[in-house]
Design an enzyme around this catalytic site. Structure first.
Site, PDB file in Angstrom:
ATOM      1  N   TYR A 106      93.573  64.915 108.871  1.00 24.86           N
ATOM      2  CA  TYR A 106      93.978  64.562 110.237  1.00 24.86           C
ATOM      3  C   TYR A 106      95.289  63.777 110.256  1.00 24.86           C
ATOM      4  O   TYR A 106      95.509  62.919 109.406  1.00 24.86           O
ATOM      5  CB  TYR A 106      92.885  63.719 110.909  1.00 24.86           C
ATOM      6  CG  TYR A 106      93.312  63.267 112.277  1.00 24.86           C
ATOM      7  CD1 TYR A 106      93.251  64.151 113.340  1.00 24.86           C
ATOM      8  CD2 TYR A 106      93.829  61.996 112.489  1.00 24.86           C
ATOM      9  CE1 TYR A 106      93.689  63.772 114.594  1.00 24.86           C
ATOM     10  CE2 TYR A 106      94.265  61.604 113.743  1.00 24.86           C
ATOM     11  CZ  TYR A 106      94.191  62.499 114.792  1.00 24.86           C
ATOM     12  OH  TYR A 106      94.635  62.126 116.033  1.00 24.86           O
ATOM     13  N   TRP A 108      99.281  63.205 112.730  1.00 25.67           N
ATOM     14  CA  TRP A 108     100.319  63.777 113.596  1.00 25.67           C
ATOM     15  C   TRP A 108     101.455  64.422 112.820  1.00 25.67           C
ATOM     16  O   TRP A 108     102.256  65.146 113.403  1.00 25.67           O
ATOM     17  CB  TRP A 108     100.880  62.685 114.508  1.00 25.67           C
ATOM     18  CG  TRP A 108     100.142  62.536 115.794  1.00 25.67           C
ATOM     19  CD1 TRP A 108      98.780  62.501 115.952  1.00 25.67           C
ATOM     20  CD2 TRP A 108     100.721  62.412 117.091  1.00 25.67           C
ATOM     21  NE1 TRP A 108      98.484  62.344 117.284  1.00 25.67           N
ATOM     22  CE2 TRP A 108      99.664  62.275 118.003  1.00 25.67           C
ATOM     23  CE3 TRP A 108     102.025  62.372 117.573  1.00 25.67           C
ATOM     24  CZ2 TRP A 108      99.866  62.128 119.376  1.00 25.67           C
ATOM     25  CZ3 TRP A 108     102.231  62.213 118.930  1.00 25.67           C
ATOM     26  CH2 TRP A 108     101.156  62.102 119.825  1.00 25.67           C
TER      27      TRP A 108
HETATM   28  P1  PGD Z   1     100.762  58.728 111.521  1.00 24.22           P
HETATM   29  O1  PGD Z   1     101.388  57.409 111.260  1.00 24.22           O
HETATM   30  O2  PGD Z   1     101.391  59.571 112.582  1.00 24.22           O
HETATM   31  O3  PGD Z   1      99.267  58.405 111.913  1.00 24.22           O
HETATM   32  O4  PGD Z   1      97.047  58.460 112.923  1.00 24.22           O
HETATM   33  P2  PGD Z   1      98.014  59.383 112.075  1.00 24.22           P
HETATM   34  O5  PGD Z   1      97.386  59.581 110.746  1.00 24.22           O
HETATM   35  O6  PGD Z   1      98.401  60.586 112.851  1.00 24.22           O
HETATM   36  O7  PGD Z   1     100.626  59.519 110.156  1.00 24.22           O
HETATM   37  C1  PGD Z   1     101.350  60.650 109.851  1.00 24.22           C
HETATM   38  C2  PGD Z   1     101.682  60.633 108.382  1.00 24.22           C
HETATM   39  O8  PGD Z   1     102.269  61.898 108.076  1.00 24.22           O
HETATM   40  C3  PGD Z   1     102.686  59.579 107.985  1.00 24.22           C
HETATM   41  O9  PGD Z   1     102.306  58.933 106.792  1.00 24.22           O
HETATM   42  C4  PGD Z   1     103.979  60.385 107.780  1.00 24.22           C
HETATM   43  O10 PGD Z   1     104.870  59.808 106.848  1.00 24.22           O
HETATM   44  C5  PGD Z   1     103.428  61.704 107.278  1.00 24.22           C
HETATM   45  N1  PGD Z   1     104.311  62.863 107.487  1.00 24.22           N
HETATM   46  C6  PGD Z   1     105.224  63.037 108.457  1.00 24.22           C
HETATM   47  N2  PGD Z   1     105.814  64.236 108.320  1.00 24.22           N
HETATM   48  C7  PGD Z   1     105.265  64.832 107.243  1.00 24.22           C
HETATM   49  C8  PGD Z   1     105.465  66.099 106.621  1.00 24.22           C
HETATM   50  O11 PGD Z   1     106.258  66.928 107.029  1.00 24.22           O
HETATM   51  N3  PGD Z   1     104.710  66.380 105.525  1.00 24.22           N
HETATM   52  C9  PGD Z   1     103.825  65.501 105.031  1.00 24.22           C
HETATM   53  N4  PGD Z   1     103.125  65.864 103.959  1.00 24.22           N
HETATM   54  N5  PGD Z   1     103.603  64.291 105.610  1.00 24.22           N
HETATM   55  C10 PGD Z   1     104.314  63.968 106.712  1.00 24.22           C
HETATM   56  C11 PGD Z   1      97.246  58.259 114.280  1.00 24.22           C
HETATM   57  C12 PGD Z   1      95.902  57.905 114.930  1.00 24.22           C
HETATM   58  O12 PGD Z   1      95.635  56.515 114.725  1.00 24.22           O
HETATM   59  C13 PGD Z   1      95.846  58.219 116.356  1.00 24.22           C
HETATM   60  S1  PGD Z   1      96.469  59.739 116.886  1.00 24.22           S
HETATM   61  C14 PGD Z   1      95.242  57.407 117.244  1.00 24.22           C
HETATM   62  S2  PGD Z   1      95.325  57.732 118.923  1.00 24.22           S
HETATM   63  C15 PGD Z   1      94.440  56.257 116.855  1.00 24.22           C
HETATM   64  N6  PGD Z   1      94.733  55.086 117.592  1.00 24.22           N
HETATM   65  C16 PGD Z   1      94.240  53.905 117.190  1.00 24.22           C
HETATM   66  C17 PGD Z   1      94.027  52.802 118.083  1.00 24.22           C
HETATM   67  O13 PGD Z   1      94.290  52.883 119.287  1.00 24.22           O
HETATM   68  N7  PGD Z   1      93.544  51.666 117.557  1.00 24.22           N
HETATM   69  C18 PGD Z   1      93.225  51.549 116.270  1.00 24.22           C
HETATM   70  N8  PGD Z   1      92.742  50.383 115.821  1.00 24.22           N
HETATM   71  N9  PGD Z   1      93.406  52.563 115.414  1.00 24.22           N
HETATM   72  C19 PGD Z   1      93.889  53.740 115.821  1.00 24.22           C
HETATM   73  N10 PGD Z   1      94.052  54.766 114.940  1.00 24.22           N
HETATM   74  C20 PGD Z   1      94.395  56.109 115.341  1.00 24.22           C
END
Ligand code: PGD
Length: 762
Positions: A106, A108
């Protein structure tokens, strides 16, 4: 200058081939965000993964449970890393099959359709024999399960939401539960071309619309709204909404004709409102004792809502909590009681302040995407149950009416997500991550998850590869040619999977015999031909690739959610069991869940300001989305770093709460409860309600080596609770937890996450 798209906006950039030399917002964006500056400043940061690495313990002792997160990493060549990983994948698939591989992965990831990391990893694992997948998202865990039972599936609700232009033109009162946060609507999965939050709100105001924001944070709505701020105790919105419903019911303000024609189950719900179920009338006086909002204020709002064209929107954050289904369901019920669903400017919406992709013009088509193939393994988990799964193989749990069992996972494969950002109770997750035989992570950065892996493969950033992309629902489709060469030895996820697939004998199956460039052209032209058959002419690939952005054909510039259902509920029934809005759901009732019964109710969460635990932990931590980055992405970028306090994530407290603890702005504080603790830098701000501590998510988890329950940087998931919203949805509940805050005494520990992890040569 070439144009480029990110989840947080489009920009134009110049480059010297290795780095971006100038970045400015795309000229088509009326409200660009400063987040775009994180990209260039992060690209060559020391925390980029510069080459493949293997955890020392895994390299020395082979696959097996291990001290992930505490070990050193050994740099290896691509050849070695890929051979080792291919060998381990072959072993796990041979000995256990895809049922032992967790590939939910999972996250983004990044903008750009072809290199979308989840599509890549899923296509690859499908070629090998499949994987245990996930359902739903951390964003919308409760909504995705609840809404199909009572209204419509989440896809329909998002793609067919009333357009913001209709709200701006017709709404006279917008009641925004959870606000309309401009920081959240600055981002969208896949990208945002034109930010417009302030714009539509300004137009609505000019057209005589009044905004009421119901949130613990005053700045959860832009100043342009000139909103009235109502701040119930966090977690008590359901009680507030029940009281609004009770006023409508008891004062004859509910639209009975609408309720009779378009809904089922109102009588059962009304009985609960009137005290017939538990002897308690859910009137404003009752709600005042729970929410802290004066009864008179609730009563007045209910009457006002019934007297004018009213739109009710519920943010995604409200359902990211224990019993998160309830305020969402009540938003639907209130809108049904007002009888304005399907009318311009009235009714119900979900997430107008949660992401940019809600309330857009309706697109005729999405951009082309890489096919993922079919997954032969049908096992899955609700996404936020990852730690439970790893800790309890064979354990039983309930979900959406099913009795299910957790699989026994031997290999975890992650590309494009950061569970050590997104999950709750990170120390528990760390214990869970010690269990499998092997953990593989692809990431451009030494994310906290990469630091808890065995094999870490360096991925490119979007600016380092050719791609194209459009945000979900967004009308602009951007070519995204590489702007620079990759950092170090970073490679595209596609390249890594193609190499692995080749070693595992499924090379042709994975690549289809195409290079990246050939895929981009093939997918585009195939999509263009399909559109041409429907009468839409788009430029050929070469013209598109050398241009700026093209506009995708629209089905409708403006749309009113559920207008067809309102016009003719027989020809356009909802896809609920009854075909109508379900105020009482026989299906949900049949599951027998007391944490989510057959109609919406008030249930006291375990952790709210009214619970016994508040005696020890008297502050409600609101762990919301960050303002200076997307989730954990590019936390080391200059815009994200600009708001840190002595390197720590800022936590906001009301002046009264700071004074009661003898704290001053700029202090380093310790936020703690029974699960863990983290440091943060204090910002005092009367935009937060008293009794609240607001610490956004996204600071890279920096566990104290002697005590991983303590994060030295300010990641709120050190203290949040890893439990499902209810047995119905098992959704993420990271938004709210109880904590106490004190001044940090003693020397300030160094951060380790702003540098690469310890490495060693073997
Ligand atoms: P990101 O930081 O977007 O978080 O959680 P999510 O795991 O989506 O992580 C994306 C990762 O992908 C990053 O490490 C980035 O470097 C990597 N990445 C980017 N591009 C690429 C690529 O091309 N290839 C590869 N291999 N990696 C890549 C988000 C999630 O957190 C979400 S959506 C929500 S809504 C939640 N919200 C909360 C909240 O409100 N409160 C708490 N306490 N916790 C939450 N967690 C949740």
């Amino acid at each position: 200058m070439a144009t480029h798209l990110t989840h947080w906006g489009a920009f134009e950039a110049s480059s010297d081939g290795a780095r971006l030399t100038e970045v400015r917002p795309w000229r088509g964006d009326p409200e660009p965000t400063p987040l775009i500056s994180n990209v260039a400043s992060a690209q060559h940061h020391p925390t980029r993964v510069d080459q493949p690495y293997v955890r020392r313990g895994w390299l020395e002792h082979g696959p097996g449970p291990g001290a992930r997160g505490a070990d050193e990493f050994v740099p290896v060549t691509w050849e070695t890393a890929l051979d080792l990983l291919a060998g381990e994948l072959a072993r796990v698939y041979r000995e256990y099959g895809g049922e032992a591989v967790y590939g939910g992965s999972y996250g983004w990831a990044s903008a750009g359709r072809f290199h979308h990391a989840q599509s890549q990893v899923h296509r690859f694992l499908n070629c090998l024999g499949g994987y245990v997948s996930h359902r739903n998202s951390y964003s919308l865990g409760a909504s995705t399960v609840l809404l199909p039972h009572i209204l419509a599936d989440m896809g329909t609700i998002m793609a067919r939401a009333t357009t913001k232009s209709v709200l701006a033109g017709h709404s006279k009162l917008v009641v925004a539960f959870g606000g309309l946060s401009p920081k959240n609507s600055a981002v969208s999965p896949g990208g945002v071309s034109r930010h417009d939050t302030r714009g539509w709100i300004e137009t609505a105001r000019a057209n005589g619309c009044r905004f009421v924001t119901v949130s613990p944070l005053r700045d959860d709505i832009p100043g342009e709204a000139q909103a009235e701020w109502i701040a119930p105790r966090p977690g008590s919105d359901a009680a507030f909404m029940l009281a609004l419903a009770q006023v409508l019911d008891s004062e004859g303000l509910a639209d009975n004709e609408f309720l009779d024609t378009y809904t089922v189950g109102y009588a059962r719900f009304a009985e609960y409102l009137r005290g017939g179920v538990d002897g308690q009338v859910k009137d404003p006086e009752w709600a005042e004792s729970i929410t802290g909002v004066p009864a008179e204020r609730i009563r007045r709002l209910a009457r006002e809502m019934a007297s004018t064209r009213t739109f009710i929107t519920v943010s995604w954050s409200l359902q990211r909590a224990q019993y998160g289904e309830q305020p969402l369901w009540l938003g639907v019920v209130l809108a049904a009681m007002l009888g304005q669903i399907g009318l311009p400017g009235g009714g119900f919406g979900h997430g107008y302040g949660s992401a940019a992709n809600v309330g857009l013009a309706v697109r005729l088509t999405s951009p082309p995407r890489l096919p993922q193939g079919a997954n032969p393994v049908d096992d899955y988990i609700p996404v936020a149950r990852i730690a439970d799964m790893l800790l309890n193989p064979g354990g039983a749990y309930e979900y959406n009416g099913e009795h299910r069992t957790y699989p026994d996972i031997k290999l975890v494969y992650w590309a494009g997500g950061n569970p050590f950002h997104h999950h709750q109770n990170l120390a528990r997750l760390r214990t869970a991550f010690a269990r499998p035989d092997t953990v593989v992570v692809h990431d451009p950065f030494w994310s906290a998850t990469a630091r808890h892996a065995d094999i870490v493969l360096p991925a490119t950033m979007t600016i380092e590869r050719d791609d194209y992309g459009a945000g979900e629902g967004d009308r602009f489709f951007f070519p995204m040619p590489a702007l620079t060469t990759p950092h170090g030895q970073a490679r595209d996820d596609y390249w890594m999977f193609a190499e692995l697939a080749e070693r595992l004998g499924v090379g042709k199956e994975f690549t289809g015999g195409r290079t990246t460039g050939e895929w981009l052209r093939y997918l585009y032209e195939e999509w263009r031909t399909r559109l041409l058959a429907k009468g839409h002419t788009l430029p050929d690939f070469d013209a598109f690739w050398s241009g700026e952005a093209i506009e995708l054909p629209l089905e409708a510039e403006e749309h009113i959610a559920f207008a067809d259902f309102r016009a003719d509920p027989v020809s356009h029934p909802l896809h609920t069991p009854s075909g109508r809005i379900e105020i009482f759901s026989e299906t949900i009732a049949s599951f027998g869940y007391d944490d989510c019964p057959g109609h919406p109710v008030w249930r006291e969460p375990d952790e709210w300001l009214g619970s016994p635990l508040a005696a020890r932990f008297p502050l409600q931590l609101v762990a919301n989305q960050p303002r200076t980055k997307l989730h954990s992405q590019l936390d080391i970028g200059d815009h994200s770093q600009s708001t840190k306090i002595r390197g720590r994530e800022p936590v906001r407290l009301h002046p009264e709460d700071a004074a009661a603890r003898g704290l001053a702005t700029g202090d380093i504080v310790r936020i703690y409860n029974d699960r863990g603790s983290c440091l943060a830098g204090l910002a005092i701000d009367d935009a937060v309600r008293p009794g609240i501590a607001q610490l956004s998510t996204g600071a890279w988890y920096d566990p104290d080596p002697a005590d991983p329950t303590h994060c030295r940087h300010g990641n709120p998931n050190a203290v949040t609770n890893d439990r499902g919203a209810s047995r119905l949805s098992q959704g993420c509940t990271g938004q709210l937890s109880l904590v106490e805050i004190e001044r940090h005494t003693g020397p300030l520990p160094d951060l380790t996450v702003t540098a690469p992890p310890r490495t060693t040569e073997l």
